[in-house]
Motif scaffolding. Structure first.
Motif, mmCIF file in Angstrom:
data_model
loop_
_atom_site.group_PDB
_atom_site.id
_atom_site.type_symbol
_atom_site.label_atom_id
_atom_site.label_comp_id
_atom_site.label_asym_id
_atom_site.label_seq_id
_atom_site.Cartn_x
_atom_site.Cartn_y
_atom_site.Cartn_z
ATOM 1 N N ASN A 124 -3.887 4.609 -14.409
ATOM 2 C CA ASN A 124 -3.197 4.990 -13.170
ATOM 3 C C ASN A 124 -1.976 5.871 -13.445
ATOM 4 O OD1 ASN A 124 -5.032 3.806 -11.482
ATOM 5 N ND2 ASN A 124 -3.802 1.954 -11.105
ATOM 6 N N ARG A 125 -1.329 5.665 -14.581
ATOM 7 C CA ARG A 125 -0.207 6.534 -14.937
ATOM 8 C C ARG A 125 -0.700 7.973 -15.102
ATOM 9 N NH1 ARG A 125 1.568 2.057 -17.913
ATOM 10 N NH2 ARG A 125 0.696 2.834 -19.876
ATOM 11 N N GLU A 126 -1.876 8.114 -15.681
ATOM 12 C CA GLU A 126 -2.454 9.439 -15.845
ATOM 13 C C GLU A 126 -2.906 10.018 -14.504
ATOM 14 O OE1 GLU A 126 -5.561 8.793 -18.628
ATOM 15 O OE2 GLU A 126 -4.229 8.385 -20.326
ATOM 16 N N LYS A 127 -3.383 9.140 -13.620
ATOM 17 C CA LYS A 127 -3.885 9.582 -12.323
ATOM 18 C C LYS A 127 -2.758 9.964 -11.365
ATOM 19 C CE LYS A 127 -7.053 7.009 -10.411
ATOM 20 N NZ LYS A 127 -7.699 5.892 -9.650
ATOM 21 N N TYR A 128 -1.716 9.130 -11.309
ATOM 22 C CA TYR A 128 -0.654 9.326 -10.328
ATOM 23 C C TYR A 128 0.603 9.973 -10.904
ATOM 24 C CZ TYR A 128 -3.520 6.126 -7.558
ATOM 25 O OH TYR A 128 -4.541 5.530 -6.890
ATOM 26 N N GLU A 146 0.815 -1.209 0.000
ATOM 27 C CA GLU A 146 0.000 0.000 0.000
ATOM 28 C C GLU A 146 0.856 1.269 0.000
ATOM 29 O OE1 GLU A 146 -3.208 0.566 0.000
ATOM 30 O OE2 GLU A 146 -4.225 -1.296 0.539
ATOM 31 N N LEU A 147 2.156 1.131 0.243
ATOM 32 C CA LEU A 147 2.997 2.302 0.425
ATOM 33 C C LEU A 147 3.003 3.232 -0.778
ATOM 34 C CD1 LEU A 147 6.156 0.788 2.186
ATOM 35 C CD2 LEU A 147 4.207 1.927 3.243
ATOM 36 N N ALA A 148 3.207 2.674 -1.967
ATOM 37 C CA ALA A 148 3.341 3.515 -3.160
ATOM 38 C C ALA A 148 2.065 4.310 -3.430
ATOM 39 C CB ALA A 148 3.695 2.650 -4.371
ATOM 40 N N THR A 149 0.924 3.659 -3.296
ATOM 41 C CA THR A 149 -0.345 4.335 -3.550
ATOM 42 C C THR A 149 -0.576 5.444 -2.539
ATOM 43 O OG1 THR A 149 -1.247 2.265 -4.421
ATOM 44 C CG2 THR A 149 -2.818 3.995 -3.872
ATOM 45 N N ALA A 150 -0.318 5.138 -1.269
ATOM 46 C CA ALA A 150 -0.505 6.148 -0.229
ATOM 47 C C ALA A 150 0.461 7.311 -0.411
ATOM 48 C CB ALA A 150 -0.314 5.507 1.142
ATOM 49 N N ALA A 151 1.686 7.016 -0.837
ATOM 50 C CA ALA A 151 2.665 8.074 -1.075
ATOM 51 C C ALA A 151 2.224 8.971 -2.225
ATOM 52 C CB ALA A 151 4.030 7.459 -1.364
ATOM 53 N N ALA A 152 1.753 8.352 -3.289
ATOM 54 C CA ALA A 152 1.316 9.116 -4.457
ATOM 55 C C ALA A 152 0.117 9.999 -4.134
ATOM 56 C CB ALA A 152 0.980 8.172 -5.605
ATOM 57 N N ARG A 153 -0.692 9.577 -3.187
ATOM 58 C CA ARG A 153 -1.874 10.350 -2.802
ATOM 59 C C ARG A 153 -1.579 11.362 -1.695
ATOM 60 N NH1 ARG A 153 -6.919 5.964 -2.842
ATOM 61 N NH2 ARG A 153 -6.951 5.689 -5.102
ATOM 62 N N GLY A 154 -0.327 11.430 -1.273
ATOM 63 C CA GLY A 154 0.033 12.409 -0.261
ATOM 64 C C GLY A 154 -0.440 12.077 1.132
ATOM 65 N N VAL A 155 -0.692 10.796 1.401
ATOM 66 C CA VAL A 155 -1.164 10.380 2.717
ATOM 67 C C VAL A 155 -0.006 10.157 3.678
ATOM 68 C CG1 VAL A 155 -2.412 8.561 3.973
ATOM 69 C CG2 VAL A 155 -3.261 9.369 1.768
ATOM 70 N N ILE A 156 1.121 9.646 3.155
ATOM 71 C CA ILE A 156 2.290 9.378 3.989
ATOM 72 C C ILE A 156 3.492 10.161 3.478
ATOM 73 C CG2 ILE A 156 1.485 7.110 4.714
ATOM 74 C CD1 ILE A 156 3.283 5.858 2.598
ATOM 75 N N LEU A 157 4.514 10.222 4.322
ATOM 76 C CA LEU A 157 5.689 11.037 4.025
ATOM 77 C C LEU A 157 6.944 10.178 3.894
ATOM 78 C CD1 LEU A 157 4.970 13.846 6.618
ATOM 79 C CD2 LEU A 157 4.617 13.975 4.138
ATOM 80 N N PRO A 158 7.958 10.688 3.207
ATOM 81 C CA PRO A 158 9.227 9.951 3.084
ATOM 82 C C PRO A 158 9.881 9.745 4.438
ATOM 83 C CG PRO A 158 9.093 11.725 1.470
ATOM 84 C CD PRO A 158 7.964 11.940 2.425
ATOM 85 N N LEU A 159 10.589 8.636 4.576
ATOM 86 C CA LEU A 159 11.219 8.281 5.843
ATOM 87 C C LEU A 159 12.742 8.208 5.767
ATOM 88 C CD1 LEU A 159 8.876 5.420 7.132
ATOM 89 C CD2 LEU A 159 8.963 7.776 7.895
ATOM 90 N N ASP A 160 13.325 8.707 4.726
ATOM 91 C CA ASP A 160 14.785 8.634 4.601
ATOM 92 C C ASP A 160 15.474 9.342 5.772
ATOM 93 O OD1 ASP A 160 15.230 7.433 1.767
ATOM 94 O OD2 ASP A 160 13.702 8.965 1.482
ATOM 95 N N ASP A 161 14.958 10.500 6.177
ATOM 96 C CA ASP A 161 15.546 11.229 7.295
ATOM 97 C C ASP A 161 15.391 10.452 8.599
ATOM 98 O OD1 ASP A 161 16.203 13.192 5.541
ATOM 99 O OD2 ASP A 161 14.652 14.606 6.169
ATOM 100 N N VAL A 162 14.258 9.773 8.731
ATOM 101 C CA VAL A 162 14.018 8.987 9.940
ATOM 102 C C VAL A 162 14.982 7.808 9.994
ATOM 103 C CG1 VAL A 162 12.347 7.593 11.198
ATOM 104 C CG2 VAL A 162 11.606 9.671 10.025
#
Length: 440
Positions: free
Chosen positions: A435-439, A116-132
């Motif tokens: 989905n390519r057009e959507k995301y 689910e990560l990629a979809t949630a990321a594309a929708r702006g629900v979750i944030l990157p965790l590289d800094d964490v």
């Protein structure tokens, strides 16, 4: 099939998928007034004022009490951090998460299934965790490589893996004994597996109940797809690949188990697991989460082993729970720092979580004596290098139902494997384009 805000997935998603996030740690320090935390310890300790953290998940089964026990222990060891755990049924949970983000009422900490990560990321629900990950000094070497790599979308990390829950092969020792087979040496390759099914058939036993349903049917197909050198999508994630030679070989093998009389026809949802528990079949390809289920069946004499290698290489389907960060409208730097501590603490204590039927993602925990004492989990952990996860693609959940339909039609002998997969791939290709057009 569960209802998902991020797109439909298999029934396993209903049992094990969660969504959510910890605080917006990756954001620049904006918001949060007054005294702030000392981050000099890289996220392993929190020295700021007392904070309350909300932790949402969907652990409504036997895993719920295990996680709640860990949360209570964490609270007892941290006077300045209080974590409140809230659990919803998955379909409710996945509706609440995006709404909570939009309204500014998202929890600080949560879990999300890796597909689910990629979809949630594309929708702006979750944030990157590289800094964490950097703050906690976490790197690929600290985790099983397949699950660490699967948490990256568009070159950014969106999940800190907690566990892995792969498919394995359960075997009924009583049934194997009744057919004159060695109950302590389950088959590990295609020839031995075929011989075992044939021997069971001679004793009028349907050795493997081949389910046509999304739960284990789709996971069995995906495991075999990878074993036969196929994949769900092409390497650039733009086109379906599951209808190629690998997919046809995989689904044909499943169908032949039915045609050759090793499995009943038209079995119902979960009938394979029920038959196994009732000593009606010898083998059940199912998830690690069934360890505790089978352990609780009185009189059931069983064991578990890695999936046999039917194709050209070893491979097994898996999924994973990951810590994620939900987008916050008003980030609080103290909660950000405290959330890092909570995520890191649970990760380090994940051997307790493994008892609920999981394999710890963290290498140090997986290599501990405490985990080695969990016999069945340790056996399935030997598959780690051979585990595969769904492609990291926004909207991948929209593709999976077409695979599930193809498996259903073929196993029910309604369509030839090649035709079922071809039809599914044609529909999936349209969805991928949309989905390519959507995301983007």
């Amino acid at each position: 099939m569960r209802l998902s805000t991020f797109g439909p997935l298999s029934r396993r998603g209903l049992l094990g998928l969660v969504a959510g996030g910890s605080a917006a740690m990756a954001l620049s320090a904006c918001g949060g007034s007054g005294e702030t935390a000392d981050n000099s310890h890289g996220g392993t300790t929190y020295n700021g004022p007392k904070v309350d953290l909300d932790f949402w998940n969907g652990f409504t089964g036997g895993d719920g009490p295990v996680m709640l026990k860990l949360v209570k222990r964490f609270n007892s060891e941290h006077d300045n951090i209080k974590v409140k755990m809230t659990t919803y049924k998955w379909e409710t949970y996945n509706e609440k998460v995006p709404a909570a983000v939009k309204s500014g009422k998202a929890p600080e900490v949560g879990i999300m299934h890796i597909d689910e990560l990629a979809t949630a990321a594309a929708r702006g629900v979750i944030l990157p965790l590289d800094d964490v990950a950097d703050a906690l000094h976490l790197a690929k070497k600290d985790f099983a490589a397949p699950v660490w790599d699967a948490g990256v979308y568009q070159k950014k990390r969106y999940g800190i893996p907690l566990d892995m829950h792969p498919l394995g092969m359960y075997y009924n020792k009583k049934v194997l004994d009744s057919a004159g087979l060695d109950a302590d040496k389950p088959p590990s390759n295609a020839d031995d597996y075929a011989d075992a099914l044939h021997a069971l058939k001679k004793h009028k036993i349907k050795g493997m109940w081949m389910t046509p349903f999304p739960f284990t049917g789709s996971q069995t197909f995906q495991s075999l797809l990878w074993q036969f050198n196929g994949d769900i999508l092409t390497s650039d994630n733009t086109r379906p690949d599951f209808a190629g030679d690998g997919g046809v070989k995989a689904l044909t093998w499943m169908v032949d188990v039915v045609k050759d009389g090793y499995s009943p026809k038209n079995i119902g949802q979960d009938a394979d697991a029920v038959a196994f528990q009732n000593d009606k079949t010898a083998f059940n390809w199912n998830g690690i989460w069934n360890i505790n289920t089978f352990a609780g069946v009185k009189g059931l004499d069983w064991g578990v082993a890695p999936l046999p290698q039917i194709g050209d290489r070893k491979a097994a389907w898996s999924n994973s729970h990951n810590f994620v960060l939900l987008k916050q409208l008003s980030p609080d730097t103290n909660k950000q720092a405290a959330s890092k501590v909570f995520v890191n603490w649970i990760s380090r204590k994940s051997v307790e979580w493994a008892k609920s039927g999981q394999i710890p993602a963290r290498t140090s925990v997986r290599e501990s004596k405490a985990f080695a004492a969990l016999k069945e989990q340790s056996i399935l952990a030997t598959q780690i290098k051979d585990l595969h996860f769904a492609p990291s693609l926004a909207g991948i959940g929209d593709v999976m139902p077409y695979i599930e339909t193809a498996v259903n039609e073929a196993v029910l002998l309604k369509k030839k494997p090649s035709d079922a997969l071809s039809d599914a791939a044609g529909k999936a290709a349209k969805v991928l384009k949309e989905n390519r057009e959507k995301y983007g």
